[in-house]
Design a protein around this motif. Sequence first.
Motif, mmCIF file in Angstrom:
data_model
loop_
_atom_site.group_PDB
_atom_site.id
_atom_site.type_symbol
_atom_site.label_atom_id
_atom_site.label_comp_id
_atom_site.label_asym_id
_atom_site.label_seq_id
_atom_site.Cartn_x
_atom_site.Cartn_y
_atom_site.Cartn_z
ATOM 1 N N VAL A 77 0.832 -1.204 0.000
ATOM 2 C CA VAL A 77 0.000 0.000 0.000
ATOM 3 C C VAL A 77 0.868 1.257 0.000
ATOM 4 N N ARG A 78 1.941 1.228 0.791
ATOM 5 C CA ARG A 78 2.816 2.405 0.899
ATOM 6 C C ARG A 78 3.940 2.405 -0.140
ATOM 7 N N ARG A 79 3.964 1.374 -0.989
ATOM 8 C CA ARG A 79 4.962 1.258 -2.053
ATOM 9 C C ARG A 79 6.385 1.317 -1.506
ATOM 10 N N GLU A 80 6.598 0.571 -0.433
ATOM 11 C CA GLU A 80 7.921 0.494 0.171
ATOM 12 C C GLU A 80 8.811 -0.440 -0.647
ATOM 13 N N ARG A 81 10.072 -0.106 -0.719
ATOM 14 C CA ARG A 81 11.028 -0.938 -1.442
ATOM 15 C C ARG A 81 11.788 -1.828 -0.463
ATOM 16 N N LEU A 82 12.051 -3.049 -0.902
ATOM 17 C CA LEU A 82 12.836 -3.965 -0.093
ATOM 18 C C LEU A 82 14.301 -3.517 -0.088
ATOM 19 N N PRO A 83 15.031 -3.847 0.967
ATOM 20 C CA PRO A 83 16.468 -3.527 0.979
ATOM 21 C C PRO A 83 17.170 -4.175 -0.218
ATOM 22 N N ARG A 84 18.135 -3.485 -0.782
ATOM 23 C CA ARG A 84 18.827 -3.994 -1.963
ATOM 24 C C ARG A 84 20.182 -4.616 -1.635
ATOM 25 N N SER A 85 20.752 -4.230 -0.531
ATOM 26 C CA SER A 85 22.088 -4.710 -0.189
ATOM 27 C C SER A 85 22.048 -6.144 0.351
ATOM 28 N N GLY A 86 22.890 -7.009 -0.215
ATOM 29 C CA GLY A 86 22.988 -8.383 0.284
ATOM 30 C C GLY A 86 23.463 -8.420 1.716
ATOM 31 N N ARG A 87 24.333 -7.490 2.072
ATOM 32 C CA ARG A 87 24.837 -7.430 3.448
ATOM 33 C C ARG A 87 23.713 -7.124 4.422
ATOM 34 N N THR A 88 22.816 -6.224 4.020
ATOM 35 C CA THR A 88 21.672 -5.890 4.873
ATOM 36 C C THR A 88 20.806 -7.121 5.106
ATOM 37 N N TRP A 89 20.592 -7.914 4.059
ATOM 38 C CA TRP A 89 19.769 -9.122 4.198
ATOM 39 C C TRP A 89 20.424 -10.129 5.131
ATOM 40 N N VAL A 90 21.738 -10.219 5.092
ATOM 41 C CA VAL A 90 22.439 -11.131 6.015
ATOM 42 C C VAL A 90 22.225 -10.674 7.457
ATOM 43 N N HIS A 91 22.370 -9.380 7.700
ATOM 44 C CA HIS A 91 22.164 -8.858 9.059
ATOM 45 C C HIS A 91 20.707 -9.030 9.492
ATOM 46 N N LEU A 92 19.784 -8.839 8.562
ATOM 47 C CA LEU A 92 18.374 -9.029 8.891
ATOM 48 C C LEU A 92 18.072 -10.490 9.228
ATOM 49 N N PHE A 93 18.772 -11.408 8.576
ATOM 50 C CA PHE A 93 18.582 -12.834 8.858
ATOM 51 C C PHE A 93 18.961 -13.144 10.302
ATOM 52 N N VAL A 94 20.074 -12.578 10.751
ATOM 53 C CA VAL A 94 20.507 -12.775 12.141
ATOM 54 C C VAL A 94 19.526 -12.097 13.095
#
Length: 328
Positions: A77-94
Amino acid sequence: MSAPTAPRTVPAPAISTPAPPTRRRALDWRVRFTALSLIWGFSFLLIKVGTDGYAPFQVTFGRLLAGTAVLAAAMAVRRERLPRSGRTWVHLFVAAFFLNALPFSLFAYAELTIPSTLAGICNATSPLWGMALSLVALSEDRPTRRRVAGLGVGFIGVLTVLGAWQGFSGLDVTGTAMALLASLSYPVGWIYVRRTLAGTGSSTLALTGSQLFLGTLQLALVTPLFTSVPDRFPVLPTLAVAALGALGTGLAVLLQYGLVQEVGPTTAQMVTYFIPVIATAAGVTLLGERLSWNTPVGALVVLAGAALTQGRARGAGRRAPSRRTAQP
């Protein structure tokens, strides 16, 4: 989770991007604050009801799946974009592991053997764990006499809740330890988030939604290893799990996000002090759980200690904003 400290708890990653201008809300912030307190306070009752029909990992998976769906809809609804950095996704996984997958699963397992009231009170110890850990892990969180006193008071409150003078008689040690470990997991996650996810450029909503998605993925991989596919879907436990996810993990995050924007994190995080009170009232009145005098008295002492630990630390003026409310 995603999770909840009261005033040091919040279930999603910290960011350093400025918040967008707030628009006038349809509901007064006090109404939304009350709704958030009730949703998170009743979460422990919903966990207990959910585990009556499903295995703990199934409860957690269903909860994360429903919560992720709510946040995915909000992001669309708010047209938010997902993080693009692979490093960010790794930190989010933890972060998803420590703030969602681990504590949610531990609380579900704990409530197989302990009352929902005790689980709710154990959740209130998160600010105490957070203060103790931050003294070691965060150089800007230097101890003050007030905060050290708060840690001591909170510890006395925990011993009171557990009935230490009775030798912890009648207490399920394993279940209680799981609930306390779940409460410890939140500040571990918050500290990790502060060290790794500040300044990513993504919005709080995008980071939180991505984090819940990764937590759901973790449970999707783990659940089949320890459980079998349910052969029936009892109505009440199914509704409890759905409500736990959609309300307690999805809508609650959106409510808290809006409150932080409108009235600031200090006021918004005060919700943590109401969670154990509501959890206790719900467990006693709706589930018929027994309550001895030391449980509410100890809970009040724990909350008093937690409040003392929230005093501003020396050198804390440069802290990055964070979302630290312990999500049950």
